[in-house]
Design a protein around this motif. Structure first.
Motif, PDB file in Angstrom:
ATOM      1  N   PRO A 108       5.010   5.007  29.473  1.00  0.00           N
ATOM      2  CA  PRO A 108       4.985   4.100  28.311  1.00  0.00           C
ATOM      3  C   PRO A 108       3.686   3.319  28.190  1.00  0.00           C
ATOM      4  N   MET A 109       3.032   3.035  29.318  1.00  0.00           N
ATOM      5  CA  MET A 109       1.742   2.340  29.245  1.00  0.00           C
ATOM      6  C   MET A 109       0.693   3.218  28.568  1.00  0.00           C
ATOM      7  N   ILE A 110       0.756   4.541  28.849  1.00  0.00           N
ATOM      8  CA  ILE A 110      -0.173   5.472  28.189  1.00  0.00           C
ATOM      9  C   ILE A 110       0.076   5.465  26.678  1.00  0.00           C
ATOM     10  N   VAL A 111       1.354   5.499  26.299  1.00  0.00           N
ATOM     11  CA  VAL A 111       1.697   5.475  24.872  1.00  0.00           C
ATOM     12  C   VAL A 111       1.168   4.197  24.225  1.00  0.00           C
ATOM     13  N   ALA A 112       1.390   3.062  24.889  1.00  0.00           N
ATOM     14  CA  ALA A 112       0.952   1.778  24.335  1.00  0.00           C
ATOM     15  C   ALA A 112      -0.571   1.734  24.196  1.00  0.00           C
ATOM     16  N   MET A 113      -1.288   2.137  25.251  1.00  0.00           N
ATOM     17  CA  MET A 113      -2.747   2.094  25.213  1.00  0.00           C
ATOM     18  C   MET A 113      -3.296   3.051  24.167  1.00  0.00           C
ATOM     19  N   ALA A 114      -2.708   4.258  24.095  1.00  0.00           N
ATOM     20  CA  ALA A 114      -3.176   5.234  23.113  1.00  0.00           C
ATOM     21  C   ALA A 114      -2.967   4.705  21.693  1.00  0.00           C
ATOM     22  N   ILE A 126       5.357  -3.652  21.250  1.00  0.00           N
ATOM     23  CA  ILE A 126       6.187  -2.881  20.314  1.00  0.00           C
ATOM     24  C   ILE A 126       6.152  -1.398  20.652  1.00  0.00           C
ATOM     25  N   ALA A 127       4.985  -0.910  21.108  1.00  0.00           N
ATOM     26  CA  ALA A 127       4.821   0.525  21.359  1.00  0.00           C
ATOM     27  C   ALA A 127       5.646   1.027  22.535  1.00  0.00           C
ATOM     28  N   VAL A 128       6.093   0.135  23.427  1.00  0.00           N
ATOM     29  CA  VAL A 128       6.870   0.589  24.585  1.00  0.00           C
ATOM     30  C   VAL A 128       8.371   0.492  24.355  1.00  0.00           C
ATOM     31  N   VAL A 129       8.782  -0.040  23.174  1.00  0.00           N
ATOM     32  CA  VAL A 129      10.215  -0.270  22.921  1.00  0.00           C
ATOM     33  C   VAL A 129      11.016   1.019  23.023  1.00  0.00           C
ATOM     34  N   ASP A 130      10.601   2.061  22.292  1.00  0.00           N
ATOM     35  CA  ASP A 130      11.341   3.323  22.321  1.00  0.00           C
ATOM     36  C   ASP A 130      11.305   3.965  23.702  1.00  0.00           C
ATOM     37  N   SER A 131      10.198   3.798  24.401  1.00  0.00           N
ATOM     38  CA  SER A 131      10.100   4.353  25.758  1.00  0.00           C
ATOM     39  C   SER A 131      11.139   3.718  26.675  1.00  0.00           C
ATOM     40  N   VAL A 132      11.353   2.417  26.536  1.00  0.00           N
ATOM     41  CA  VAL A 132      12.340   1.728  27.375  1.00  0.00           C
ATOM     42  C   VAL A 132      13.744   2.252  27.077  1.00  0.00           C
ATOM     43  N   HIS A 133      14.032   2.487  25.802  1.00  0.00           N
ATOM     44  CA  HIS A 133      15.337   3.060  25.455  1.00  0.00           C
ATOM     45  C   HIS A 133      15.524   4.429  26.116  1.00  0.00           C
ATOM     46  N   GLU A 173      25.199   0.007  29.774  1.00  0.00           N
ATOM     47  CA  GLU A 173      23.831   0.500  29.533  1.00  0.00           C
ATOM     48  C   GLU A 173      23.255   0.140  28.164  1.00  0.00           C
ATOM     49  N   PRO A 174      24.030   0.265  27.036  1.00  0.00           N
ATOM     50  CA  PRO A 174      23.417  -0.065  25.728  1.00  0.00           C
ATOM     51  C   PRO A 174      22.909  -1.505  25.653  1.00  0.00           C
ATOM     52  N   SER A 175      23.723  -2.458  26.159  1.00  0.00           N
ATOM     53  CA  SER A 175      23.283  -3.855  26.125  1.00  0.00           C
ATOM     54  C   SER A 175      22.109  -4.092  27.057  1.00  0.00           C
ATOM     55  N   ARG A 176      22.126  -3.383  28.186  1.00  0.00           N
ATOM     56  CA  ARG A 176      20.996  -3.542  29.117  1.00  0.00           C
ATOM     57  C   ARG A 176      19.697  -3.042  28.479  1.00  0.00           C
ATOM     58  N   ALA A 177      19.778  -1.919  27.766  1.00  0.00           N
ATOM     59  CA  ALA A 177      18.578  -1.379  27.121  1.00  0.00           C
ATOM     60  C   ALA A 177      18.052  -2.343  26.061  1.00  0.00           C
ATOM     61  N   ILE A 178      18.982  -2.907  25.276  1.00  0.00           N
ATOM     62  CA  ILE A 178      18.577  -3.875  24.255  1.00  0.00           C
ATOM     63  C   ILE A 178      17.949  -5.107  24.902  1.00  0.00           C
ATOM     64  N   SER A 179      18.574  -5.600  25.964  1.00  0.00           N
ATOM     65  CA  SER A 179      18.064  -6.796  26.644  1.00  0.00           C
ATOM     66  C   SER A 179      16.706  -6.542  27.263  1.00  0.00           C
ATOM     67  N   ARG A 180      16.575  -5.345  27.892  1.00  0.00           N
ATOM     68  CA  ARG A 180      15.264  -5.022  28.486  1.00  0.00           C
ATOM     69  C   ARG A 180      14.177  -5.014  27.419  1.00  0.00           C
TER      70      ARG A 180
END
Length: 810
Positions: free
Chosen positions: A218-224, A254-261, A751-758
């Protein structure tokens, strides 16, 4: 593309180049030769009228005059302006008026300093402008060839000031230096905040997933995303404004949000020995639609900024929106490929780390308790939210629209300190220009009469083509008078009477147009000046009347009784003619045009706040309505303080339009996504409550609605809906799978709430480096965006379950 970076912090560019207020402002700058001024203030604990203080001031002034970027003709300091006095011959007879430099050389004696003080107090143009009313400070006004030279000039002055052996405090302020220094510090902030945000996100992902190879993805995605978007912005020739400088810090979290999901769900679904690609396929099949819609709705929130009439805001919205879509594309392509190429041992470690975190973590326990509470106390939660909503609406009613570039710095910043100190001593370091233009114009009628006479002469064989062409092209002006005068010497006697008639017509028209040479008009201006000062909103007003009164006094008795406007236009003309023999005759044209048809009043104010400027504008409108000018004139405004009001008003209306339009679009998208009006409505609730609560908080805190606050509506809309989409999409699947809303909500606490919270935590923490900034807009955005994440997550995880448990009893 990054080496082509160009910084722009000029608030004037908040308006398009063809905006009427901006065009008028620039026309007035050209017409009256007005400049952006940096103000240097020299402050003493006692009287500034002491030889050693005046010598220091002179030394500083001479140093500044050496700069190439300083327009020396319009430079204002005690050592370059004139003293205006009566001149006497050897017998003591008054022989006229004398213009001599006020302080060509600094006085070396107490008597000399006292004589200077007496002279300044007799010159209204200088009193409380170049020397403060309390006599404890002196000022230097530095006109620059370009306002983007302000920071460099100020830094050189600061370095020189440090070398002076003096007890004086030396301060530098003014809107040009505030804006230019903000640009410099903004550039530094870009280089500090974005890497810090990246580091904060990296450490947070490490805490969540404990797998270094995995969180690199996700860091690569964010930096790119950041590099591509910022590189595109710079490469396409856009300057980096205060708005676009925040793009990197916004896109990083914002760019890492989908990666965390994806990482959260993959870690939750994967079991030892399972095929990684099969699990990834299930994860992507499940997450693709909510990730697509959250990206689209977030992008819509930012693209809605294209509806605002503010160019930098449009650019900001366009590139952030594009960045969100780019991040989505990179995520759904790169993250699954990256995970599929990881070693089985690394994937096993990920699963074990996340499992341990979820079993023992505080977050999991809190979410389970929160979910249970939302279901059990639903009948109390909904009224509580409605109460908060009501209080928020009251808070919104308290919001005031206000901005001031000087307030973009913290209170202990040298710019803010200088602004406070100098405005305590002087009439004001903020300026606005009130411009009056003559509405008297008999040109058409006179032109028709002239055309008839010229046509008759042409029929008689006279060559008057040059005069006719001038009349058609430029109308009636001084040049036409010269052409007619030349004609009078070349025509035969039979035409001389006709030419004389035309000369008289043109001369009378030009004299009538010289509105600001008429005593009654200058008296009216003088009364307006006095009333403005008496209102307490303006520290001082400078105009042509000050020049006329001062010269008239010295032409007559030298006594204050003659400090008045002459009784005739010829008397006014005589004072102005005398002033043309001074060392600075060009100063006259800052206040009146060469045809005396337009006049400018230079208002000095101690506040640059938009509210203050608005109050002054309203006061002047009311005064003119109650005290109309003796000759018809039109009033308008220019100057930096006024332009700030114009673009702020445009931003407020533009943001409201963009918010309403994008709100409707997002609602339609939600109905389309869920194929349900009910769930479309539910998806909008977190967004609605978050916007209302955040702006209500702003109102209750007394925080002014300024530029950073204005864009928060789009940010709130773009980010708040993310959590609701993921929550409702997964809930509907669980509701169908388990056959019970209650069981589905209980399962959602896992898991769904944890993903949202993260995600909420990642984005909130990602913006916290902004809180360390020395620049207030960055701090404001950092605080409120973190608040947005917390509020929208809580509304999603508490209000939605409470509503659903009451409306669906299964």
């Amino acid at each position: 593309m990054f080496p082509r970076l160009q910084i722009d912090t000029d608030p004037e560019n908040m308006l398009s180049s063809d905006a009427p207020a901006r065009v008028f402002h620039n026309d007035i700058k050209t017409k009256f030769v007005m400049h952006d001024m940096v103000v240097v203030g020299v402050v003493s604990n006692d009287s500034i009228y002491q030889a050693q203080h005046l010598q220091t001031l002179n030394q500083l002034s001479q140093f500044i005059l050496q700069f190439e970027d300083v327009i020396s003709n319009d430079y204002l300091a005690l050592d370059v302006v004139d003293n205006i006095t009566q001149e006497f011959d050897a017998q003591g007879n008054n022989t006229g008026i004398k213009f001599s430099y006020l302080m060509k050389n600094a006085p070396t004696t107490t008597e000399g300093a006292a004589a200077l003080e007496a002279a300044v107090k007799r010159l209204p143009m200088l009193e409380n402008t170049l020397v403060s009313g309390d006599d404890k400070a002196a000022a230097i006004y530095i006109p620059l060839t370009s306002k983007d030279k302000s920071y460099g000039v100020a830094e050189q002055i600061r370095e020189f000031a440090d070398t002076l052996d003096t007890s004086l405090e030396i301060h530098i302020t003014g809107l040009p230096i505030a804006e230019d220094q903000f640009g410099y510090e903004m550039f530094v902030q870009m280089g500090v905040a974005a890497p810090l945000a990246g580091l904060a996100i990296f450490l947070l992902l490490w805490y969540f997933f404990r797998n270094l190879p995995l969180i690199v993805a996700p860091m690569i995605v964010a930096m790119a995303t950041v590099i591509i978007i910022m590189g595109s912005l710079i490469g396409m020739g856009f300057t980096v404004h205060i708005m676009s400088s925040m793009i990197a810090i916004f896109l990083m979290p914002i760019a890492v949000v989908d990666s965390v999901h994806i990482l959260s769900e993959f870690a939750d679904r994967y079991k030892k020995g399972e095929d990684v690609n099969s699990v990834l396929t299930q994860v992507m099949k499940h997450l693709y639609k909510p990730m697509l819609f959250t990206s689209l709705t977030s992008a819509v929130g930012f693209f809605s900024l294209l509806l605002t009439p503010i160019p930098p805001v449009k650019i900001f919205g366009a590139f952030i929106g594009s960045g969100i879509l780019l991040a989505f594309a990179l995520t759904v392509i790169f993250i699954p490929v990256y995970i599929s190429r990881m070693s089985p041992a690394a994937i096993e470690n990920l699963h074990n780390a996340v499992t341990r975190l979820e079993q023992k973590g505080i977050l999991s326990k809190v979410l389970v308790a929160l979910g249970a509470h939302a279901q059990q106390k639903a009948k109390l939660i909904i009224p509580a939210f409605l109460l908060v909503l009501g209080l928020s609406i009251v808070g919104i009613s308290k919001i005031v629209i206000n901005d001031n570039p000087v307030n973009w710095f913290k209170q202990d910043h040298q710019i803010r300190v200088a602004d406070k100190v100098l405005n305590e001593h002087f009439a004001g370091t903020y300026d606005a220009w009130l411009v009056f233009e003559s509405a008297v114009n008999n040109q058409q009628q006179i032109q028709e009469s002239l055309h008839i006479n010229l046509q008759d002469m042409q029929k008689q064989g006279l060559d008057v083509s040059q005069i006719q062409a001038h009349l058609r092209g430029k109308g009636i002006d001084q040049e036409l008078l010269v052409l007619l005068d030349d004609l009078s010497f070349s025509v035969d006697s039979e035409y001389s009477e006709s030419v004389d008639t035309m000369l008289q017509l043109v001369e009378r028209e030009l004299n009538e147009r010289k509105v600001f040479m008429q005593p009654e008009m200058l008296d009216w201006l003088s009364n307006l000046q006095a009333a403005l000062i008496d209102s307490g909103m303006v520290g001082k007003v400078n105009s042509i009347t000050d020049i006329v009164k001062t010269v008239n006094r010295e032409l007559r008795s030298g006594n204050e009784a003659d400090f008045a406007i002459p009784e005739s236009a010829n008397g006014v003309a005589q004072t102005l003619l005398q002033y043309q023999s001074s060392h600075r005759p060009q100063d006259l044209w800052h206040f009146v045009d060469t045809d005396y048809q337009s006049a400018l009043l230079w208002l000095q104010m101690t506040s640059g706040d938009n509210q203050h400027m608005n109050a002054v504008v309203t006061w002047v409108e009311d005064y003119i309505a109650s005290n109309p000018a003796p000759i018809a004139v039109e009033a308008d405004w220019a100057g930096k303080s006024y332009l700030n009001v114009v673009w702020q008003d445009l931003m407020v209306s533009g943001m409201l339009d963009s918010l309403l339009s994008s709100f409707v679009i997002v609602f339609l998208m939600m109905v389309l996504l869920f194929r349900s009006l009910k769930y479309g409505f539910l998806a909008m609730l977190p967004l609605t409550f978050t916007i209302t609560m955040i702006y209500g908080l702003i109102g209750w805190m007394g925080k002014a609605y300024d530029m950073p606050i204005a864009v928060l509506s789009a940010l709130t809309l773009g980010l708040s809906i993310d959590f609701a989409i993921h929550f409702l999409q997964r809930l509907r699947e669980l509701r169908t799978e388990l056959g019970s809303m209650s069981q589905a909500l209980t399962q959602m606490c896992q898991e769904p709430s944890r993903a949202i919270s993260r995600n909420a935590i990642v984005i909130a923490i990602g913006f916290t480096p902004l809180l360390l900034s020395p620049l207030v807009p960055y701090i404001t955005v950092g605080f409120f965006l973190a608040s947005i994440m917390v509020v929208s997550a809580l509304v999603t995880l508490v209000l939605l379950p409470a509503l659903l448990i009451l409306t669906d009893k299964s």
